[in-house]
Write a protein that holds these residues in place. Structure first.
Motif, short mmCIF file in Angstrom:
data_model
loop_
_atom_site.label_atom_id
_atom_site.label_comp_id
_atom_site.label_asym_id
_atom_site.label_seq_id
_atom_site.Cartn_x
_atom_site.Cartn_y
_atom_site.Cartn_z
N ARG A 53 1.06 -1.06 0.41
CA ARG A 53 -0.52 0.12 0.20
C ARG A 53 0.96 1.22 0.15
O ARG A 53 0.81 1.66 -0.97
CB ARG A 53 -0.81 0.35 1.32
N ILE A 54 1.86 1.24 1.02
CA ILE A 54 3.20 2.40 1.65
C ILE A 54 3.36 2.94 0.19
O ILE A 54 3.90 3.74 -0.72
CB ILE A 54 4.28 2.42 1.91
N LEU A 55 4.04 1.33 -0.73
CA LEU A 55 4.70 1.07 -1.86
C LEU A 55 4.32 1.89 -3.79
O LEU A 55 5.02 1.98 -4.02
CB LEU A 55 5.66 0.31 -2.91
N ARG A 56 2.50 1.68 -3.74
CA ARG A 56 1.74 2.18 -4.13
C ARG A 56 1.38 3.84 -4.38
O ARG A 56 1.36 3.96 -5.51
CB ARG A 56 0.44 0.96 -4.95
N ASP A 57 1.25 3.71 -2.95
CA ASP A 57 0.41 5.29 -2.73
C ASP A 57 1.03 6.02 -1.97
O ASP A 57 1.72 6.79 -0.99
CB ASP A 57 -1.18 4.78 -1.81
N GLU A 58 2.06 6.92 -3.09
CA GLU A 58 2.97 8.09 -2.93
C GLU A 58 2.28 8.93 -2.02
O GLU A 58 2.64 9.35 -0.67
CB GLU A 58 3.17 8.63 -4.16
N LYS A 59 1.11 9.00 -2.37
CA LYS A 59 -0.01 10.56 -1.66
C LYS A 59 0.34 10.07 -0.05
O LYS A 59 0.41 10.75 1.11
CB LYS A 59 -0.70 11.07 -2.09
N PHE A 60 -0.40 8.72 -0.33
CA PHE A 60 -0.79 7.89 1.53
C PHE A 60 0.99 8.40 2.45
O PHE A 60 0.67 8.28 3.51
CB PHE A 60 -1.01 6.66 1.23
N ALA A 61 1.94 8.30 1.53
CA ALA A 61 3.05 7.19 2.26
C ALA A 61 3.86 9.02 2.42
O ALA A 61 4.31 9.07 3.31
CB ALA A 61 4.44 7.13 1.33
N GLU A 62 2.89 9.72 2.16
CA GLU A 62 3.29 11.06 2.01
C GLU A 62 3.18 11.80 3.24
O GLU A 62 3.22 12.53 4.46
CB GLU A 62 3.19 12.10 0.50
N LYS A 63 1.37 11.63 3.34
CA LYS A 63 1.03 11.63 4.62
C LYS A 63 1.13 11.28 5.83
O LYS A 63 1.48 11.87 6.79
CB LYS A 63 -0.79 11.70 4.18
N ILE A 64 1.42 10.08 5.59
CA ILE A 64 1.46 9.28 7.20
C ILE A 64 2.99 9.54 7.62
O ILE A 64 3.82 9.86 7.92
CB ILE A 64 1.39 7.39 7.41
N GLY A 65 4.08 9.42 6.84
CA GLY A 65 5.46 10.55 6.72
C GLY A 65 5.55 11.80 7.30
O GLY A 65 6.20 12.17 8.47
N THR A 66 4.16 12.84 7.37
CA THR A 66 4.48 13.85 8.01
C THR A 66 3.96 13.91 9.44
O THR A 66 4.79 14.67 10.16
CB THR A 66 3.90 14.54 6.56
N ALA A 67 2.89 13.57 9.54
CA ALA A 67 2.45 12.58 10.60
C ALA A 67 3.56 12.28 11.56
O ALA A 67 3.15 12.63 13.09
CB ALA A 67 1.25 11.84 10.39
N ALA A 68 4.33 11.43 10.91
CA ALA A 68 5.25 10.68 11.73
C ALA A 68 5.96 11.26 12.61
O ALA A 68 6.39 11.56 14.10
CB ALA A 68 6.05 10.19 10.95
N ARG A 69 6.61 12.43 11.64
CA ARG A 69 7.95 13.53 12.25
C ARG A 69 6.92 14.23 13.32
O ARG A 69 7.42 14.14 14.22
CB ARG A 69 8.23 14.63 11.20
N GLU A 70 5.69 14.63 13.43
CA GLU A 70 5.37 15.49 14.10
C GLU A 70 4.85 14.92 15.29
O GLU A 70 4.54 14.90 16.59
CB GLU A 70 3.82 15.85 13.45
N SER A 71 4.86 12.85 15.18
CA SER A 71 4.49 12.68 16.50
C SER A 71 5.27 12.25 17.48
O SER A 71 5.06 12.34 18.68
CB SER A 71 4.11 11.41 16.62
N VAL A 72 6.68 12.14 17.28
CA VAL A 72 7.97 12.36 17.67
C VAL A 72 7.81 13.57 18.91
O VAL A 72 8.54 13.75 19.95
CB VAL A 72 8.62 11.84 17.26
#
Ligand code: UDP
Length: 401
Positions: A361-380
């Motif tokens: 899912r992550i490899l196929r859906d660039e937008k989704f990957a970017e969305k969770i990546g952005t939320a990832a940094r903030e969560s730390v």
């Protein structure tokens, strides 16, 4: 040497001021940490960073290593496995090796500190051999939500002597332990070489140095070769992902001196997966290099942590901080860090197809990957950074000293 003022702009000034104010009240207090390795694994990672900052704010904090024989480390790794829930023949636990190394260490190491922090089960019995005059804290980093009952009963003999037990999650507290138990979550240091922001030319330098090709998306797991990190499971998942998407798997695992099982597990990974190694779709890295880890975590298309037990999982925090999409097991301390579908994907550690689908899912859906990546940094931010960890310890010291 690092100093707290370098964290301005990363964490709020309010946090820094609070640390300075509390540390003043602890000025010149003398604290000692005792663990069983300077290198490899999460405990060493935390102490390398935290001890420096404690000293920087005026709390005299040391760190000593309990040396052990091969028999000692074989026994303590078996105990570690049993405390993480493995059925084990109690005959294989050599209590004499366990106790002897601790007793000998007590003769070589004189403790006159204001507080003693013992990390994990290896130095736990030391308290029995010392003239205890100060608070002793047992800081347990492992997932012992469901320990083997025989080994749990045995180590309780020592834990009962402690003033406070610190664990990383609510589920590790034990009702049958009449000692105060508190939670302090681990942390990463945003300014360590492992986590500091690095530019593309530095990343490329390290990828070149370690001959890591970037012609295909990289799936990455950074972990000691340990059964609980399930390297064979990651490879099975990868085999299934590869049928759909051309990609590469990197398993990066250094050796921890207190983990004698690593070499055996590494060798079995090699012999079971020679086909993938020969075709270059699986890379195994055993070098110890924080900047290489940093570069790999920033390059990976997906960071995986397919553990079947995980006390906390600093590798998850490190990847989240770098804004990478993470697929990790819904186990131990990992769900404290990841909310499914928001800042990463949580999967059942025993459901390989679910894990493969999450990666795809992550490899196929660039937008989704970017969305969770952005939320990832903030969560730390703030929650899992070293400054919060330092403050948790200062608050505890102020209470008990
Ligand atoms: N680590 C590393 N190189 C490796 C494997 C692991 O530097 O090849 C580091 C990893 O980046 C993390 C720590 O070791 O900082 C592992 O901590 P974690 O809490 O994930 O697991 P533990 O090994 O303590 O079970």
């Amino acid at each position: 040497m690092k100093s707290l003022d370098e964290y301005r702009g990363i964490v709020s000034d309010k946090v820094l001021a609070e640390i300075y104010a509390k540390a003043t009240k602890l000025n010149k207090k003398h604290i000692v940490n005792i663990s069983s390795t300077y290198q490899g694994g999460g405990v060493a990672e935390i102490l390398h960073n935290l001890v420096i900052l404690m000293n920087d704010v005026g709390v005299n904090t040391g760190w000593r290593i309990l040396p052990g024989t091969q028999g000692f480390f074989t026994t303590t790794k078996r105990m570690h496995n049993a405390l993480q829930g493995e059925a084990i023949d109690p005959e294989l636990i050599h209590k004499d090796y366990y106790l002897e190394s601790n007793e000998k260490f007590s003769v070589f190491t004189h403790i006159h500190h204001d507080c003693v922090i013992i990390h994990d089960p290896q130095p736990l019995p030391l308290i029995k051999y010392c003239d205890k005059k100060q608070p002793w804290i047992w800081r347990c980093h492992i997932d012992f939500s469901n320990p083997n009952p025989t080994i749990w009963e045995y180590i309780k003999t020592f834990i009962l002597r402690y003033d406070i037990v610190i664990v990383s999650d609510q589920q590790y507290k034990h009702k049958d332990l009449p000692v105060e138990q508190r939670i302090i979550m681990p942390s990463i240091d945003p300014l360590s070489t492992k986590n500091i922001d690095i530019d593309d030319s530095t990343i490329n330098y390290y990828l070149d140095l370690y001959k890591i090709p970037v012609d295909k998306p990289i799936i990455l797991q950074i972990s000691r070769f340990d059964k609980w990190k399930d390297p064979e499971g990651v490879i099975q998942v990868f085999r299934s992902v590869k049928k759909d998407i051309d990609c590469r798997l990197i398993l990066c695992g250094n050796a921890a001196t207190d983990d004698p099982e690593g070499v055996e597990i590494y060798q079995s990974v090699v012999s079971n997966n020679q086909d993938l190694l020969d075709e270059g779709s699986l890379l195994l890295i055993t070098a110890e290099d924080n900047l290489m880890v940093n570069a790999l975590q920033r390059t990976a298309a997906v960071v995986v942590q397919k553990s079947t037990r995980e006390g906390f999982g600093l590798t998850v925090t490190e990847a989240l901080w770098k804004g990478r999409p993470v697929v990790a097991s819904n186990i131990g301390g990992i769900p404290n860090q990841i909310t499914n579908n928001r800042n990463g994907l949580l999967v059942d550690p025993h459901n390989f197809s679910e894990c493969a689908e999450a990666i795809i899912r992550i490899l196929r859906d660039e937008k989704f990957a970017e969305k969770i990546g952005t939320a990832a940094r903030e969560s730390v931010q703030e929650r899992f950074l070293i400054t919060r960890h330092l403050l948790d310890y200062l608050n505890l010291f102020l209470e008990i000293m």
